[in-house]
Enzyme design. Structure first.
Site, PDB file in Angstrom:
ATOM      1  N   PRO A  10       0.674  -1.550   0.190  1.00  0.00           N
ATOM      2  CA  PRO A  10       0.012   0.196   0.009  1.00  0.00           C
ATOM      3  C   PRO A  10       0.389   1.500   0.303  1.00  0.00           C
ATOM      4  CG  PRO A  10       0.024  -1.284   2.067  1.00  0.00           C
ATOM      5  CD  PRO A  10       1.119  -2.199   1.007  1.00  0.00           C
ATOM      6  N   ASN A  11       0.421   2.237  -0.898  1.00  0.00           N
ATOM      7  CA  ASN A  11       1.032   3.916  -1.068  1.00  0.00           C
ATOM      8  C   ASN A  11       2.366   3.724  -1.763  1.00  0.00           C
ATOM      9  OD1 ASN A  11      -1.471   5.068   0.430  1.00  0.00           O
ATOM     10  ND2 ASN A  11      -0.221   3.745   2.223  1.00  0.00           N
ATOM     11  N   ARG A  18       5.533  12.568  -2.802  1.00  0.00           N
ATOM     12  CA  ARG A  18       5.970  13.409  -2.083  1.00  0.00           C
ATOM     13  C   ARG A  18       6.545  12.618  -0.493  1.00  0.00           C
ATOM     14  NH1 ARG A  18       0.217  12.671   0.528  1.00  0.00           N
ATOM     15  NH2 ARG A  18      -0.537  12.241  -1.135  1.00  0.00           N
ATOM     16  N   TYR A  23      12.036   8.526   0.936  1.00  0.00           N
ATOM     17  CA  TYR A  23      11.841   7.822   0.328  1.00  0.00           C
ATOM     18  C   TYR A  23      12.580   7.989  -1.079  1.00  0.00           C
ATOM     19  CZ  TYR A  23       8.197   6.142   3.102  1.00  0.00           C
ATOM     20  OH  TYR A  23       7.361   5.443   4.332  1.00  0.00           O
ATOM     21  N   ASN A  79       7.988  -5.848  -0.012  1.00  0.00           N
ATOM     22  CA  ASN A  79       7.941  -4.241   0.644  1.00  0.00           C
ATOM     23  C   ASN A  79       6.580  -4.242   0.544  1.00  0.00           C
ATOM     24  OD1 ASN A  79       8.023  -2.320   1.377  1.00  0.00           O
ATOM     25  ND2 ASN A  79       9.001  -1.113   0.165  1.00  0.00           N
ATOM     26  N   ALA A  82       2.709  -0.592   5.148  1.00  0.00           N
ATOM     27  CA  ALA A  82       2.292  -0.746   6.525  1.00  0.00           C
ATOM     28  C   ALA A  82       2.225  -2.125   6.971  1.00  0.00           C
ATOM     29  CB  ALA A  82       1.292   0.529   6.515  1.00  0.00           C
ATOM     30  N   HIS A  85       3.729  -4.391   8.752  1.00  0.00           N
ATOM     31  CA  HIS A  85       3.904  -4.062  10.485  1.00  0.00           C
ATOM     32  C   HIS A  85       2.562  -4.781  11.277  1.00  0.00           C
ATOM     33  CE1 HIS A  85       7.353  -1.768  10.072  1.00  0.00           C
ATOM     34  NE2 HIS A  85       6.440  -0.590   8.340  1.00  0.00           N
ATOM     35  N   ASP A  92       1.632 -15.827   7.112  1.00  0.00           N
ATOM     36  CA  ASP A  92       1.108 -16.945   7.275  1.00  0.00           C
ATOM     37  C   ASP A  92       0.913 -17.440   5.156  1.00  0.00           C
ATOM     38  OD1 ASP A  92       0.202 -17.272   9.531  1.00  0.00           O
ATOM     39  OD2 ASP A  92      -1.405 -16.570   9.328  1.00  0.00           O
ATOM     40  N   GLU A 103      12.234  -9.423   2.374  1.00  0.00           N
ATOM     41  CA  GLU A 103      11.569  -8.319   3.029  1.00  0.00           C
ATOM     42  C   GLU A 103      12.560  -7.052   2.458  1.00  0.00           C
ATOM     43  OE1 GLU A 103      10.410  -8.721   6.896  1.00  0.00           O
ATOM     44  OE2 GLU A 103      10.252  -6.858   7.073  1.00  0.00           O
ATOM     45  N   HIS A 105      13.568  -2.474   2.715  1.00  0.00           N
ATOM     46  CA  HIS A 105      11.793  -1.474   2.714  1.00  0.00           C
ATOM     47  C   HIS A 105      13.312  -0.352   2.276  1.00  0.00           C
ATOM     48  CE1 HIS A 105       9.170  -3.415   5.337  1.00  0.00           C
ATOM     49  NE2 HIS A 105       9.716  -3.941   5.647  1.00  0.00           N
ATOM     50  N   ILE A 106      12.413   0.142   1.610  1.00  0.00           N
ATOM     51  CA  ILE A 106      12.834   1.518   1.162  1.00  0.00           C
ATOM     52  C   ILE A 106      14.258   2.392   2.231  1.00  0.00           C
ATOM     53  CG2 ILE A 106      13.541   4.145   0.244  1.00  0.00           C
ATOM     54  CD1 ILE A 106      10.952   2.858  -1.658  1.00  0.00           C
ATOM     55  N   SER A 107      13.875   2.702   3.487  1.00  0.00           N
ATOM     56  CA  SER A 107      13.845   2.892   4.236  1.00  0.00           C
ATOM     57  C   SER A 107      14.786   2.237   5.661  1.00  0.00           C
ATOM     58  CB  SER A 107      13.063   4.317   4.413  1.00  0.00           C
ATOM     59  OG  SER A 107      11.981   3.860   5.811  1.00  0.00           O
ATOM     60  N   ARG A 112      12.872   5.133  12.376  1.00  0.00           N
ATOM     61  CA  ARG A 112      11.981   5.872  12.118  1.00  0.00           C
ATOM     62  C   ARG A 112      11.345   5.160  13.464  1.00  0.00           C
ATOM     63  NH1 ARG A 112       9.266   5.161   6.249  1.00  0.00           N
ATOM     64  NH2 ARG A 112       8.399   7.195   7.090  1.00  0.00           N
ATOM     65  N   ARG A 116       7.037   0.994  13.239  1.00  0.00           N
ATOM     66  CA  ARG A 116       7.615   0.775  12.497  1.00  0.00           C
ATOM     67  C   ARG A 116       8.844  -0.894  12.739  1.00  0.00           C
ATOM     68  NH1 ARG A 116       5.478   3.789   8.436  1.00  0.00           N
ATOM     69  NH2 ARG A 116       5.299   6.038   8.581  1.00  0.00           N
TER      70      ARG A 116
HETATM   71  O1  CA2 Z   1      10.371   1.528   3.755  1.00  0.00           O
HETATM   72  C1  CA2 Z   1       9.585   0.954   3.199  1.00  0.00           C
HETATM   73  O2  CA2 Z   1      10.139   0.906   1.954  1.00  0.00           O
HETATM   74  C2  CA2 Z   1       7.983   1.193   3.489  1.00  0.00           C
HETATM   75  O3  CA2 Z   1       7.421  -0.632   3.518  1.00  0.00           O
HETATM   76  C3  CA2 Z   1       7.425   1.972   2.913  1.00  0.00           C
HETATM   77  C4  CA2 Z   1       6.465   2.191   3.788  1.00  0.00           C
HETATM   78  C5  CA2 Z   1       6.062   2.330   5.063  1.00  0.00           C
HETATM   79  O4  CA2 Z   1       4.701   2.408   6.307  1.00  0.00           O
HETATM   80  C6  CA2 Z   1       7.115   1.302   6.525  1.00  0.00           C
HETATM   81  O5  CA2 Z   1       7.024   1.437   7.119  1.00  0.00           O
HETATM   82  C7  CA2 Z   1       8.153   1.161   5.310  1.00  0.00           C
HETATM   83  C8  CA2 Z   1       5.493   3.009   3.418  1.00  0.00           C
HETATM   84  C9  CA2 Z   1       5.299   3.553   1.696  1.00  0.00           C
HETATM   85  C10 CA2 Z   1       4.464   5.048   1.504  1.00  0.00           C
HETATM   86  O6  CA2 Z   1       5.264   5.386   0.233  1.00  0.00           O
HETATM   87  C11 CA2 Z   1       5.000   6.630   0.102  1.00  0.00           C
HETATM   88  C12 CA2 Z   1       5.504   7.122  -0.113  1.00  0.00           C
HETATM   89  C13 CA2 Z   1       5.359   7.973  -1.063  1.00  0.00           C
HETATM   90  C14 CA2 Z   1       4.208   8.919  -0.552  1.00  0.00           C
HETATM   91  C15 CA2 Z   1       3.179   8.860   0.801  1.00  0.00           C
HETATM   92  C16 CA2 Z   1       4.221   7.497   0.585  1.00  0.00           C
END
Ligand code: CA2
Length: 149
Positions: A10-11, A18, A23, A79, A82, A85, A92, A103, A105-107, A112, A116
């Site tokens: 998601p997202n 943004r 990211y 990836n 959210a 978490h 499963d 697994e 994650h970009i960040s 953080r 997370r």
């Molecule tokens: O760091 C990552 O790749 C995450 O999986 C990204 C998720 C976050 O919930 C995880 O804790 C870490 C969020 C992805 C949403 O990405 C956005 C990018 C630009 C603007 C808004 C959200």
């Protein structure tokens, strides 16, 4: 040629629009291009997807697990956004499908917010990567290619 599944949750379709300080400024389309180039270098085909729906990720992990069992897939770079978490269903699915999952994650999620820091994916994953930015996808594809050999 085996397929690398790169599944995004998601997202992640908002990448590059943004929060560039977290990211980066590349879009999900840029990530797909980078993954395609990395797969070409490592002799893998690419199946790149994004969804905002948890159940769809579950179904895709099942599909990747079946393809892996048939010798058609190298594994999954996941990836889960959210859902990482929150989702016992994804935990499963990975175990049930027997899929090799990295697994990603970009960040650096551990630098953080505390919510997370816990991942339901990690105990079911083969490996975990966080904090390499978008280039992490390329690194993960190289690692997946090595693991699948
Ligand atoms: O760091 C990552 O790749 C995450 O999986 C990204 C998720 C976050 O919930 C995880 O804790 C870490 C969020 C992805 C949403 O990405 C956005 C990018 C630009 C603007 C808004 C959200």
């Amino acid at each position: 040629m085996k397929t690398a599944y790169v599944l995004n949750g998601p997202n992640l379709n908002l990448l590059g629009t943004r929060e560039p300080q977290v990211y980066g400024s590349q879009t999900l389309g840029d990530v797909e291009t980078l993954c395609r180039e990395a797969c070409a270098r490592h002799g893998l085909a690419l199946d790149f997807r994004q969804t905002n729906h948890e159940g769809e990720l579950v179904t895709w992990i099942h599909e990747a697990g079946r393809a892996q069992a048939e010798g058609k897939a190298a594994g999954v770079i996941l990836n889960a956004g959210a859902y990482t978490h929150t989702s016992i269903a994804l935990h499963d699915a990975i175990k049930g499908a027997g899929a090799l999952v990295i697994e990603l994650h970009i960040s650096n999620v551990h630098a953080r917010e505390s919510f997370r820091h816990h991942s339901y994916i990690s105990p079911a994953a083969k490996a975990v990567m966080a904090g390499f930015g978008v280039p992490g996808y390329s690194l993960a594809i190289g690692a997946l290619a090595d693991m699948a050999r």
